[in-house]
Design a protein around this motif. Structure first.
Motif, PDB file in Angstrom:
ATOM      1  N   ILE A 100      32.239  39.574  45.937  1.00 12.56           N
ATOM      2  CA  ILE A 100      32.448  38.323  45.207  1.00 12.56           C
ATOM      3  C   ILE A 100      33.174  38.552  43.872  1.00 12.56           C
ATOM      4  O   ILE A 100      34.098  37.822  43.521  1.00 12.56           O
ATOM      5  CB  ILE A 100      31.082  37.620  44.957  1.00 12.56           C
ATOM      6  N   LYS A 101      32.765  39.596  43.178  1.00 12.53           N
ATOM      7  CA  LYS A 101      33.372  39.855  41.870  1.00 12.53           C
ATOM      8  C   LYS A 101      34.883  40.116  42.024  1.00 12.53           C
ATOM      9  O   LYS A 101      35.699  39.631  41.248  1.00 12.53           O
ATOM     10  CB  LYS A 101      32.696  41.060  41.234  1.00 12.53           C
ATOM     11  N   GLU A 102      35.215  40.870  43.068  1.00  9.45           N
ATOM     12  CA  GLU A 102      36.633  41.177  43.318  1.00  9.45           C
ATOM     13  C   GLU A 102      37.402  39.890  43.615  1.00  9.45           C
ATOM     14  O   GLU A 102      38.532  39.714  43.165  1.00  9.45           O
ATOM     15  CB  GLU A 102      36.773  42.144  44.500  1.00  9.45           C
ATOM     16  N   GLU A 103      36.770  38.993  44.380  1.00  5.02           N
ATOM     17  CA  GLU A 103      37.453  37.745  44.729  1.00  5.02           C
ATOM     18  C   GLU A 103      37.632  36.856  43.492  1.00  5.02           C
ATOM     19  O   GLU A 103      38.667  36.217  43.317  1.00  5.02           O
ATOM     20  CB  GLU A 103      36.668  36.987  45.806  1.00  5.02           C
ATOM     21  N   VAL A 104      36.603  36.809  42.631  1.00  6.26           N
ATOM     22  CA  VAL A 104      36.735  36.027  41.387  1.00  6.26           C
ATOM     23  C   VAL A 104      37.863  36.618  40.538  1.00  6.26           C
ATOM     24  O   VAL A 104      38.703  35.880  39.999  1.00  6.26           O
ATOM     25  CB  VAL A 104      35.401  36.010  40.596  1.00  6.26           C
ATOM     26  N   ALA A 105      37.901  37.942  40.465  1.00 15.07           N
ATOM     27  CA  ALA A 105      38.956  38.601  39.689  1.00 15.07           C
ATOM     28  C   ALA A 105      40.330  38.277  40.274  1.00 15.07           C
ATOM     29  O   ALA A 105      41.287  38.014  39.545  1.00 15.07           O
ATOM     30  CB  ALA A 105      38.726  40.107  39.673  1.00 15.07           C
TER      31      ALA A 105
END
Ligand SMILES: [Fe+2]
Length: 580
Positions: A100-105
């Motif tokens: 998720i963090k990668e996608e938000v980034a």
């Protein structure tokens, strides 16, 4: 404290941002990528939320994601052994949640290393309940979430007090009132995601002839004072084949839910697109009636359990405005809050507020009393969009008017029978257009429903249109006078008023109304007030600004919809555009 709430890899992907305990922005991804009910990752909605809040990605303190794969693990394992293909289907999105963090980034076009925010998972139905209670303004309320399926449950209840919710029970897969409604919706030949609305409209044309059969399809059985229902599983197949829901990037697709046994009991299923017969209308009516009985029974049990008079509802079944409209008459609840995005889009808001209050224990300071959390566009930006379309060459008349003139001139045209595209201020969050991305017309003309359908909406003739009514006049036209700002209640139109507003009065004499007050939406309130001044009627017909597509978001989409349909007038920002 900046909390980004996300609903991803599930229907109605969305994002919301809560800054120091207050909602600042929220939007569904479908409005940006133009794919209805889009179920991927809300890249553009995330970007919009941070932009609207004016904060840098590095400033985010938390990312709240509405999914917790650890919930009901025992049940999941049990079903994984029984139906391995279902477990495999569930595993695919699981991997995505790990990133998720990668996608938000990626959405924010930054290096993931720069995102300091802590990722917190919130179980699906807890997020639903939070999306209602924590923004309801109620200090204490009974809470109920009902949908198809989320984190392996279909229903959850509890009680909210101050800044905390206590969860007291849930109904797990395969028992689901949402799947029950969807199964019969499919049986009646409506297969698109979200088609349950059509069947709710159709139900009013029939009689509950199959009531006894439907009492076997959903069994109501409270146990030890706890709310409970069970599906008659012979009528379904999802417990054998798994819930075949595809949550890919596009529109969600739900696999067949009903069994051959159901067809043996009720007759052959209706072919999509074939004639709707009396039997189909009566099955729709029996379905709706059983859903109402089920919801009202759960609510009465909840009231006995908690003894509080306020109620917060959420989950897709909370969109059943006909059932909601019965709550005041058929349960002891006196105040009801249903958020405008009661379905899965609202999970973004719910997850964020759940983290703010339930996880972090912060006090409450916010009430969501309007639905206008989406993008807005300046008059300059609208002018540019109009210029790009070369409207002068298309023979359109354009006038720039002040707010008062725009309301007056638009109201005059509504009274003259014109169909108006009304594009003002911030886009609504949730599926209902509430006077900022609306098509507005004269409610006094009975023929207006057919005109709207033939010229723009192309809906099934049995689906009703909604009335927007000045809040202070609601009791003059309806049998209830409690506000319904998010179009979540169907009230009975007073018999003597049905002839006055025939276009948004449904065949059963109800209207799925929106009450409008000056504080929540001054532009729309002014428009309806001007219409009342001209005609004596404080009501306009309101339907969403779209044509078989997600509701328009940007001026370009509104202008294109206006040009390609037979809409007469476009009131966009301070511009009044007319086909001459
Ligand atoms: Fe849900």
């Amino acid at each position: 404290m900046y909390i980004l709430g996300i609903n991803a890899y599930h229907a109605d992907a969305s994002a919301a941002i809560v800054c120091d305990g207050r909602l600042v922005a929220a939007a569904e991804e479908e409005r940006f990528n133009r794919v209805k009910h889009c179920a991927g990752f809300p890249f553009q909605a995330v970007k919009y939320c941070l932009g609207a809040a004016g904060i840098k990605p590095e400033e985010l303190t938390h990312i709240a994601i509405a999914r917790d794969s650890r919930a009901r693990l025992d049940k999941k394992i049990l079903y994984a052994l029984k139906i391995p293909q279902m477990a495999l289907r569930r595993l695919a999105p699981q991997g995505k949640f790990g990133a998720i963090k990668e996608e938000v980034a990626r959405a924010l076009e930054i290096d993931p290393e720069k995102l300091a925010a802590e990722v917190i998972r919130v179980e699906h139905h807890k997020a639903h309940l939070a999306s209602s209670f924590f923004v309801s303004g109620f200090d204490e309320a009974a809470l109920l979430s009902i949908d198809g399926l989320g984190d392996f449950a279909s229903t959850m209840w509890g009680v909210g007090r101050d800044n905390a919710m206590t969860i007291d029970g849930a109904v797990a897969f395969p028992h689901s009132l949402g799947f029950f409604y969807t199964a019969i919706t499919q049986y009646l030949g409506f297969w698109k995601y979200g088609d349950e609305y059509k069947v709710m409209g159709l139900a009013s044309y029939g009689q509950p002839e199959f009531k006894d059969e439907f009492a076997r399809i959903v069994r109501l059985e409270g146990r030890n004072g706890k709310p409970r229902f069970n599906l008659g599983l012979d009528y379904f197949i999802h417990h054998k084949v798994g819930s075949e829901i595809s949550w890919n990037e596009g529109e969600p697709v739900v696999g067949k839910l009903y069994s051959d046994f159901l067809e043996a009991r009720l007759g052959a299923a209706r072919e999509a697109g074939s004639v709707v017969e009396e039997r189909h209308r009566n099955i729709a009516s029996s379905l709706q009636s059983r859903l109402e009985d089920s919801v009202l029974s759960l609510l009465n049990q909840l009231h006995r359990l908690y003894g509080v008079n306020k109620l917060c509802l959420a989950g897709g079944v909370a969109f059943n405005c006909v059932a909601n409209g019965m709550i005041f008459d058929k349960t002891p609840f006196e105040e009801v809050y249903v958020p405008p995005a009661a379905g899965d889009a609202g999970l973004a808001i719910g997850a964020a507020f759940h983290v703010n209050h339930q996880t972090l224990g912060r006090p409450r300071s916010f009430t969501m009393d309007h639905a206008y959390w989406g993008p807005q566009f300046s008059n300059e930006r609208i002018r540019e969009a109009l210029n790009r379309k070369n409207i002068a060459d298309l023979g359109l008349r354009v006038a720039e008017l002040c707010d008062e003139e725009l309301a007056r001139e638009t109201a005059r045209r509504i009274a003259d029978g014109k169909i108006i595209g009304w594009f003002q201020g911030r886009m609504e969050f949730g599926p209902r257009a509430l006077g900022n991305r609306s098509i507005v017309a004269d409610p006094r003309r009975a023929e207006m429903k057919d005109i709207l359908n033939s010229r723009i909406k192309h809906r099934e003739p049995f689906r009703p249109f909604a009335p927007s009514v000045l809040e202070q006049r609601v009791g003059d036209y309806f049998d209830q006078s409690k506000p319904s700002p998010f179009m979540m209640m169907a009230y009975r139109v007073k018999p003597e008023k049905r002839g006055e507003i025939p276009a948004p009065t449904h065949v059963d004499g109800t209207g799925r109304l929106q009450t409008v007050n000056r504080e929540q939406n001054p532009h729309y309130w002014r428009l309806i007030s001007e219409f009342e001044r001209l005609t004596g009627v404080p009501v306009v017909l309101n339907t969403s600004f779209n044509e078989n597509e997600p509701v328009v978001c940007a001026p370009e989409e509104a202008i294109e919809c206006f040009l390609r349909t037979r809409m007469d007038v476009l009131a966009i920002g301070n511009y009044l555009v007319e086909k001459v």
